[in-house]
Write an enzyme that holds these catalytic residues in place. Structure first.
Site, PDB file in Angstrom:
ATOM      1  N   SER A  41      38.332  32.590  55.469  1.00 59.48           N
ATOM      2  CA  SER A  41      38.029  32.166  53.971  1.00 59.48           C
ATOM      3  C   SER A  41      37.249  31.779  53.887  1.00 59.48           C
ATOM      4  O   SER A  41      36.184  30.469  54.692  1.00 59.48           O
ATOM      5  CB  SER A  41      39.014  30.810  54.041  1.00 59.48           C
ATOM      6  OG  SER A  41      39.348  30.840  53.314  1.00 59.48           O
ATOM      7  N   LYS A  99      38.306  36.466  51.692  1.00 55.72           N
ATOM      8  CA  LYS A  99      38.595  35.277  51.382  1.00 55.72           C
ATOM      9  C   LYS A  99      37.875  34.993  50.247  1.00 55.72           C
ATOM     10  O   LYS A  99      36.546  33.061  50.783  1.00 55.72           O
ATOM     11  CB  LYS A  99      39.852  34.504  51.635  1.00 55.72           C
ATOM     12  CG  LYS A  99      40.304  33.336  51.092  1.00 55.72           C
ATOM     13  CD  LYS A  99      41.971  33.095  51.532  1.00 55.72           C
ATOM     14  CE  LYS A  99      42.186  31.195  50.779  1.00 55.72           C
ATOM     15  NZ  LYS A  99      43.714  30.326  51.749  1.00 55.72           N
ATOM     16  N   LYS A 124      36.627  31.029  47.105  1.00 55.23           N
ATOM     17  CA  LYS A 124      37.437  30.132  47.010  1.00 55.23           C
ATOM     18  C   LYS A 124      37.390  30.125  45.815  1.00 55.23           C
ATOM     19  O   LYS A 124      35.687  30.363  45.133  1.00 55.23           O
ATOM     20  CB  LYS A 124      37.881  28.374  47.306  1.00 55.23           C
ATOM     21  CG  LYS A 124      37.481  28.407  49.139  1.00 55.23           C
ATOM     22  CD  LYS A 124      39.157  28.253  49.077  1.00 55.23           C
ATOM     23  CE  LYS A 124      40.277  28.300  50.743  1.00 55.23           C
ATOM     24  NZ  LYS A 124      41.466  27.273  49.780  1.00 55.23           N
ATOM     25  N   ASP A 157      41.743  32.608  46.432  1.00 59.13           N
ATOM     26  CA  ASP A 157      42.450  31.200  46.058  1.00 59.13           C
ATOM     27  C   ASP A 157      41.703  30.121  45.388  1.00 59.13           C
ATOM     28  O   ASP A 157      40.719  29.691  45.759  1.00 59.13           O
ATOM     29  CB  ASP A 157      42.439  30.830  47.950  1.00 59.13           C
ATOM     30  CG  ASP A 157      43.186  30.233  48.450  1.00 59.13           C
ATOM     31  OD1 ASP A 157      43.778  29.682  47.752  1.00 59.13           O
ATOM     32  OD2 ASP A 157      43.292  29.731  49.372  1.00 59.13           O
ATOM     33  N   GLU A 213      45.911  33.492  45.375  1.00 60.62           N
ATOM     34  CA  GLU A 213      46.306  32.807  45.825  1.00 60.62           C
ATOM     35  C   GLU A 213      46.547  32.025  45.581  1.00 60.62           C
ATOM     36  O   GLU A 213      45.938  31.196  44.993  1.00 60.62           O
ATOM     37  CB  GLU A 213      45.818  32.232  47.301  1.00 60.62           C
ATOM     38  CG  GLU A 213      46.632  31.464  47.973  1.00 60.62           C
ATOM     39  CD  GLU A 213      45.331  31.636  49.906  1.00 60.62           C
ATOM     40  OE1 GLU A 213      45.004  32.239  50.366  1.00 60.62           O
ATOM     41  OE2 GLU A 213      46.195  30.872  50.709  1.00 60.62           O
ATOM     42  N   ASP A 230      51.159  30.050  48.773  1.00 62.28           N
ATOM     43  CA  ASP A 230      50.311  29.521  49.456  1.00 62.28           C
ATOM     44  C   ASP A 230      51.742  28.294  49.659  1.00 62.28           C
ATOM     45  O   ASP A 230      52.809  27.870  50.418  1.00 62.28           O
ATOM     46  CB  ASP A 230      49.119  29.200  49.760  1.00 62.28           C
ATOM     47  CG  ASP A 230      48.577  28.226  50.464  1.00 62.28           C
ATOM     48  OD1 ASP A 230      49.689  27.233  51.733  1.00 62.28           O
ATOM     49  OD2 ASP A 230      47.505  27.609  50.941  1.00 62.28           O
ATOM     50  N   LYS A 290      51.938  29.531  57.068  1.00 59.37           N
ATOM     51  CA  LYS A 290      51.402  28.033  57.856  1.00 59.37           C
ATOM     52  C   LYS A 290      52.130  27.698  58.117  1.00 59.37           C
ATOM     53  O   LYS A 290      53.603  26.497  57.834  1.00 59.37           O
ATOM     54  CB  LYS A 290      50.555  27.101  56.899  1.00 59.37           C
ATOM     55  CG  LYS A 290      49.066  27.811  55.813  1.00 59.37           C
ATOM     56  CD  LYS A 290      48.635  26.957  55.304  1.00 59.37           C
ATOM     57  CE  LYS A 290      47.635  27.679  54.818  1.00 59.37           C
ATOM     58  NZ  LYS A 290      46.483  26.758  53.097  1.00 59.37           N
ATOM     59  N   GLY A 308      45.197  29.303  57.290  1.00 68.70           N
ATOM     60  CA  GLY A 308      44.600  28.901  58.246  1.00 68.70           C
ATOM     61  C   GLY A 308      44.535  26.875  57.316  1.00 68.70           C
ATOM     62  O   GLY A 308      44.460  26.920  56.701  1.00 68.70           O
TER      63      GLY A 308
END
Ligand code: OSB
Ligand code: MG
Length: 371
Positions: free
Chosen positions: A138, A164, A166, A191, A216, A241, A265, A293
């Site tokens: 990420s 991934k 952001k 995400d 996400e 998530d 998670k 994570g």
């Protein structure tokens, strides 16, 4: 495996990150992490609280978790004899929310049970379907697109299987396009950490052009219904998530068509017992899951590895090498990733790594023992 929980010790440690990590809700440069040590018969099990330093990802933060553990969760467990670590979650189940706090203790009890049994944690939780975990990374929001491209290049060279990135309003379509143009063939996803609303549907629809594996949590942290509406308009699968805190939420989200993938998670759902239920609900519905994570230190990372051995963890997760976060981790050896972008699952008792107790002592800023 009977566990008489004699003592629970909380430690607050401070660990600077090797690189800052930025999401749509803010930048983190140093983690403040609670480590939970649960003792029975001279054996210790360890847990990690995954709450952030501020109540921005969800409502919890390190200090709220400390108080919930000290004043509510630990008093309900300590001094009791559990038939199994599976008894722990129901004993704290009436505490509203605060799942990350309660999970810190719950996962420590699973590790403790596994160590008392002399068995790997992954076996104890019913895992073991994978001997090797597929890893993605990420990558946070950077100061420039060039910096982002440089980071992605480094992670691909290290062997990571998917990237991934952001996103947030103002750091989305153009940035994803730049990444896609440079690497047309990689497994790529984005995400948003709840940075958009349904009014942004047209903008999010433009991401379809980049054939991402998934987007996400684009919409609000607690809004499954709008995600269902958005998923109807997008070709790209939505992965939830923040929205999924229980197996019941997973069931509802799947029923409404709000997601096609779920990020699990441990902390967010309250520990191994609920994580397993979310996994099972998704598996029964044919919805793949992967392990998210929370910038964990080694203890949390090791728990994530055990979780990722359950059969329906079929997509690369966000669990990656310790050295991406820490110059020195709290476990020995640190978590390492192969050139193929995998983590080899260990066979030792409990979560399979040693605690670096001297190092933990040196970074502990607060300690409190109950019992
Ligand atoms: O949304 O997955 C998230 C980190 C902090 C809070 C939320 C998230 C993340 C990550 C980082 O994406 C995952 C990791 O590298 O641990
Ligand atoms: Mg996320």
């Amino acid at each position: 495996m009977e566990i008489r929980v004699e003592r629970v010790i909380l430690r607050l440690v401070r660990m600077p990150l090797v690189h800052f990590f930025e999401t749509s809700f803010g930048r983190t440069t140093e983690r403040k992490i609670i480590l939970v040590e649960a003792v029975a018969g001279g054996v210790s099990g360890w847990g990690e609280v995954t709450a952030g330093e501020n109540p921005f990802y969800n409502e919890e933060w390190t200090e709220s978790a400390w108080m919930i553990l000290r004043d509510y969760a630990i008093p309900r467990i300590q001094g009791r004899t559990l038939q199994s670590a599976a008894d722990a979650a129901p004993l704290t189940g009436h505490i509203r929310g605060h799942r990350m706090a309660c999970a810190g203790l719950e996962v420590a009890l699973w590790d403790l049970e596994a160590r008392l049994a002399g068995e790997p944690l992954w076996k104890r939780i019913g895992g073991g379907a994978h001997k090797e975990i597929s890893c993605g990374v990420s990558i946070g929001i950077q100061n420039s697109v060039e910096q982002l491209l440089g980071k992605i290049e480094t992670e691909l060279a290290a062997g990571y299987q998917r990237i991934k990135m952001k996103i947030k309003p103002g750091w989305d379509v153009d940035v994803v396009r730049a990444v896609r143009e440079r690497w047309p063939g990689i497994k790529l996803m984005a995400d948003a950490n709840s940075a958009y609303t349904l009014a942004d549907a047209e903008r999010l629809k433009r991401l379809d052009e980049f054939y991402l594996m998934m987007i996400e949590q684009p919409l609000a942290h607690d809004d499954i219904i709008d995600h269902a509406e958005l998923q109807r308009r997008l070709d790209t699968p939505i992965c939830l998530d923040e929205c999924i805190r229980t197996a019941h939420h997973a069931e509802q989200a799947i029923r409404l068509g709000a997601c096609r993938i779920i990020n699990i998670k441990l902390g967010r759902v309250g520990g191994f017992a609920e994580a397993r239920r979310v996994h099972d609900v998704a598996q029964a519905a044919g919805v793949p899951v992967w392990c998210g994570g929370m910038l964990e230190a080694g203890v949390g990372r090791a728990h994530n590895i055990a979780l990722s051995t359950l059969p329906n963890f079929v997509l690369p997760g966000d669990v990656s090498a310790s050295k991406r976060y820490w110059s020195r981790d709290v476990i020995v050896p640190p978590v390492e990733v192969t050139q193929q972008g995998t983590i080899q699952v260990r066979e030792g008792a409990g979560f399979g790594y040693e605690l670096d107790l001297d190092f933990i002592r040196s970074i502990t800023v607060r300690e409190e023992a109950a019992g």
